[in-house]
Design a protein around this motif. Sequence first.
Motif, PDB file in Angstrom:
ATOM      1  N   SER A   1       0.860  -1.171   0.000  1.00 31.88           N
ATOM      2  CA  SER A   1       0.000   0.000   0.000  1.00 31.88           C
ATOM      3  C   SER A   1       0.896   1.221   0.000  1.00 31.88           C
ATOM      4  O   SER A   1       2.100   1.134   0.221  1.00 31.88           O
ATOM      5  CB  SER A   1      -0.920  -0.007   1.225  1.00 31.88           C
ATOM      6  OG  SER A   1      -0.145   0.074   2.409  1.00 31.88           O
ATOM      7  N   GLY A   2       0.312   2.358  -0.255  1.00 32.99           N
ATOM      8  CA  GLY A   2       1.083   3.594  -0.268  1.00 32.99           C
ATOM      9  C   GLY A   2       0.919   4.325  -1.585  1.00 32.99           C
ATOM     10  O   GLY A   2       0.053   4.020  -2.386  1.00 32.99           O
ATOM     11  N   LYS A   3       1.785   5.305  -1.787  1.00 33.31           N
ATOM     12  CA  LYS A   3       1.711   6.168  -2.956  1.00 33.31           C
ATOM     13  C   LYS A   3       2.727   5.741  -4.002  1.00 33.31           C
ATOM     14  O   LYS A   3       3.730   5.131  -3.683  1.00 33.31           O
ATOM     15  CB  LYS A   3       2.012   7.605  -2.543  1.00 33.31           C
ATOM     16  CG  LYS A   3       1.035   8.160  -1.540  1.00 33.31           C
ATOM     17  CD  LYS A   3       1.449   9.537  -1.111  1.00 33.31           C
ATOM     18  CE  LYS A   3       0.515  10.030  -0.016  1.00 33.31           C
ATOM     19  NZ  LYS A   3       0.912  11.352   0.472  1.00 33.31           N
ATOM     20  N   PHE A   4       2.425   6.078  -5.248  1.00 30.91           N
ATOM     21  CA  PHE A   4       3.409   5.909  -6.303  1.00 30.91           C
ATOM     22  C   PHE A   4       3.386   7.146  -7.185  1.00 30.91           C
ATOM     23  O   PHE A   4       2.382   7.856  -7.255  1.00 30.91           O
ATOM     24  CB  PHE A   4       3.180   4.639  -7.127  1.00 30.91           C
ATOM     25  CG  PHE A   4       1.976   4.700  -8.028  1.00 30.91           C
ATOM     26  CD1 PHE A   4       2.091   5.143  -9.332  1.00 30.91           C
ATOM     27  CD2 PHE A   4       0.737   4.293  -7.574  1.00 30.91           C
ATOM     28  CE1 PHE A   4       0.985   5.197 -10.161  1.00 30.91           C
ATOM     29  CE2 PHE A   4      -0.373   4.342  -8.394  1.00 30.91           C
ATOM     30  CZ  PHE A   4      -0.254   4.796  -9.690  1.00 30.91           C
ATOM     31  N   LEU A   5       4.500   7.415  -7.815  1.00 30.61           N
ATOM     32  CA  LEU A   5       4.627   8.556  -8.709  1.00 30.61           C
ATOM     33  C   LEU A   5       5.663   8.218  -9.760  1.00 30.61           C
ATOM     34  O   LEU A   5       6.783   7.821  -9.431  1.00 30.61           O
ATOM     35  CB  LEU A   5       5.083   9.798  -7.936  1.00 30.61           C
ATOM     36  CG  LEU A   5       5.471  11.018  -8.763  1.00 30.61           C
ATOM     37  CD1 LEU A   5       4.245  11.608  -9.442  1.00 30.61           C
ATOM     38  CD2 LEU A   5       6.128  12.055  -7.877  1.00 30.61           C
ATOM     39  N   ARG A   6       5.285   8.320 -11.016  1.00 27.86           N
ATOM     40  CA  ARG A   6       6.216   8.087 -12.124  1.00 27.86           C
ATOM     41  C   ARG A   6       6.119   9.270 -13.070  1.00 27.86           C
ATOM     42  O   ARG A   6       5.026   9.776 -13.336  1.00 27.86           O
ATOM     43  CB  ARG A   6       5.856   6.789 -12.872  1.00 27.86           C
ATOM     44  CG  ARG A   6       5.904   5.525 -12.044  1.00 27.86           C
ATOM     45  CD  ARG A   6       7.307   5.077 -11.689  1.00 27.86           C
ATOM     46  NE  ARG A   6       8.158   4.893 -12.837  1.00 27.86           N
ATOM     47  CZ  ARG A   6       8.244   3.758 -13.536  1.00 27.86           C
ATOM     48  NH1 ARG A   6       7.544   2.706 -13.189  1.00 27.86           N
ATOM     49  NH2 ARG A   6       9.046   3.676 -14.583  1.00 27.86           N
ATOM     50  N   ARG A   7       7.257   9.692 -13.589  1.00 29.58           N
ATOM     51  CA  ARG A   7       7.312  10.816 -14.532  1.00 29.58           C
ATOM     52  C   ARG A   7       8.095  10.404 -15.769  1.00 29.58           C
ATOM     53  O   ARG A   7       9.111   9.737 -15.657  1.00 29.58           O
ATOM     54  CB  ARG A   7       8.000  12.019 -13.893  1.00 29.58           C
ATOM     55  CG  ARG A   7       7.210  12.655 -12.809  1.00 29.58           C
ATOM     56  CD  ARG A   7       7.944  13.889 -12.327  1.00 29.58           C
ATOM     57  NE  ARG A   7       7.162  14.531 -11.304  1.00 29.58           N
ATOM     58  CZ  ARG A   7       7.652  14.962 -10.164  1.00 29.58           C
ATOM     59  NH1 ARG A   7       8.930  14.813  -9.888  1.00 29.58           N
ATOM     60  NH2 ARG A   7       6.878  15.546  -9.292  1.00 29.58           N
ATOM     61  N   PHE A   8       7.610  10.875 -16.926  1.00 30.93           N
ATOM     62  CA  PHE A   8       8.274  10.602 -18.195  1.00 30.93           C
ATOM     63  C   PHE A   8       8.318  11.887 -19.015  1.00 30.93           C
ATOM     64  O   PHE A   8       7.294  12.527 -19.214  1.00 30.93           O
ATOM     65  CB  PHE A   8       7.518   9.531 -18.997  1.00 30.93           C
ATOM     66  CG  PHE A   8       7.395   8.226 -18.265  1.00 30.93           C
ATOM     67  CD1 PHE A   8       8.386   7.267 -18.368  1.00 30.93           C
ATOM     68  CD2 PHE A   8       6.291   7.968 -17.471  1.00 30.93           C
ATOM     69  CE1 PHE A   8       8.280   6.067 -17.696  1.00 30.93           C
ATOM     70  CE2 PHE A   8       6.183   6.768 -16.788  1.00 30.93           C
ATOM     71  CZ  PHE A   8       7.175   5.816 -16.901  1.00 30.93           C
ATOM     72  N   ARG A   9       9.514  12.249 -19.468  1.00 28.97           N
ATOM     73  CA  ARG A   9       9.647  13.416 -20.342  1.00 28.97           C
ATOM     74  C   ARG A   9       9.242  12.986 -21.740  1.00 28.97           C
ATOM     75  O   ARG A   9       9.836  12.073 -22.323  1.00 28.97           O
ATOM     76  CB  ARG A   9      11.075  13.938 -20.333  1.00 28.97           C
ATOM     77  CG  ARG A   9      11.229  15.246 -21.098  1.00 28.97           C
ATOM     78  CD  ARG A   9      12.631  15.818 -21.021  1.00 28.97           C
ATOM     79  NE  ARG A   9      13.208  15.802 -19.697  1.00 28.97           N
ATOM     80  CZ  ARG A   9      12.965  16.707 -18.740  1.00 28.97           C
ATOM     81  NH1 ARG A   9      12.125  17.685 -18.974  1.00 28.97           N
ATOM     82  NH2 ARG A   9      13.553  16.615 -17.570  1.00 28.97           N
ATOM     83  N   LEU A  10       8.230  13.652 -22.280  1.00 31.56           N
ATOM     84  CA  LEU A  10       7.712  13.301 -23.593  1.00 31.56           C
ATOM     85  C   LEU A  10       8.550  13.945 -24.691  1.00 31.56           C
ATOM     86  O   LEU A  10       9.063  15.057 -24.522  1.00 31.56           O
ATOM     87  CB  LEU A  10       6.250  13.760 -23.722  1.00 31.56           C
ATOM     88  CG  LEU A  10       5.273  13.083 -22.758  1.00 31.56           C
ATOM     89  CD1 LEU A  10       3.926  13.767 -22.821  1.00 31.56           C
ATOM     90  CD2 LEU A  10       5.148  11.602 -23.070  1.00 31.56           C
ATOM     91  N   PRO A  11       8.673  13.277 -25.831  1.00 33.66           N
ATOM     92  CA  PRO A  11       9.410  13.850 -26.958  1.00 33.66           C
ATOM     93  C   PRO A  11       8.677  15.077 -27.518  1.00 33.66           C
ATOM     94  O   PRO A  11       7.491  15.292 -27.244  1.00 33.66           O
ATOM     95  CB  PRO A  11       9.437  12.718 -27.988  1.00 33.66           C
ATOM     96  CG  PRO A  11       8.969  11.514 -27.305  1.00 33.66           C
ATOM     97  CD  PRO A  11       8.223  11.927 -26.089  1.00 33.66           C
TER      98      PRO A  11
END
Length: 158
Positions: A110-120
Amino acid sequence: MSLIRRSNVFDPFSLDLWDPFQGFPFGYGSSSSLFPSFASANSETAAFAGARIDWKETPEAHVFKADVPGLKKEEVKVEIEDGNVLQISGERSKEQEEKNDQWHRVERSSGKFLRRFRLPENAKTEQIKASMENGVLTVTVPKEEAKKPDVKPVQITG
């Protein structure tokens, strides 16, 4: 038969925070530590931080598929940050414990998640679509058509 290549190779478009010192027993995260403390480095966040996401590019779009089992669409956020950063986040709450419950095993995180992706640059961020089905979030980012170079014929004299 198609062959899918998966690797843990550095991805210049991924903006994930990797903490090489997480879990080491030398006061990491405390105010007296020699190492910086990140808000996302607490154990609750780390428990679910590894939301698995696939990113493929088709001729028409960039397609992201994230495994988010057990989450409702209201518990997941898809945002564009700074014009070209796709941010996928969410939180899985801990199961309510009853006073008379006796737990034998706890393996689900359980808990939080965060993912980031720099888009072209060719991503049309204003036309992004997201859907969820059977615990899989699909984010589709359309691409601009490749601009064809202007070709102007030159008259040959002589």
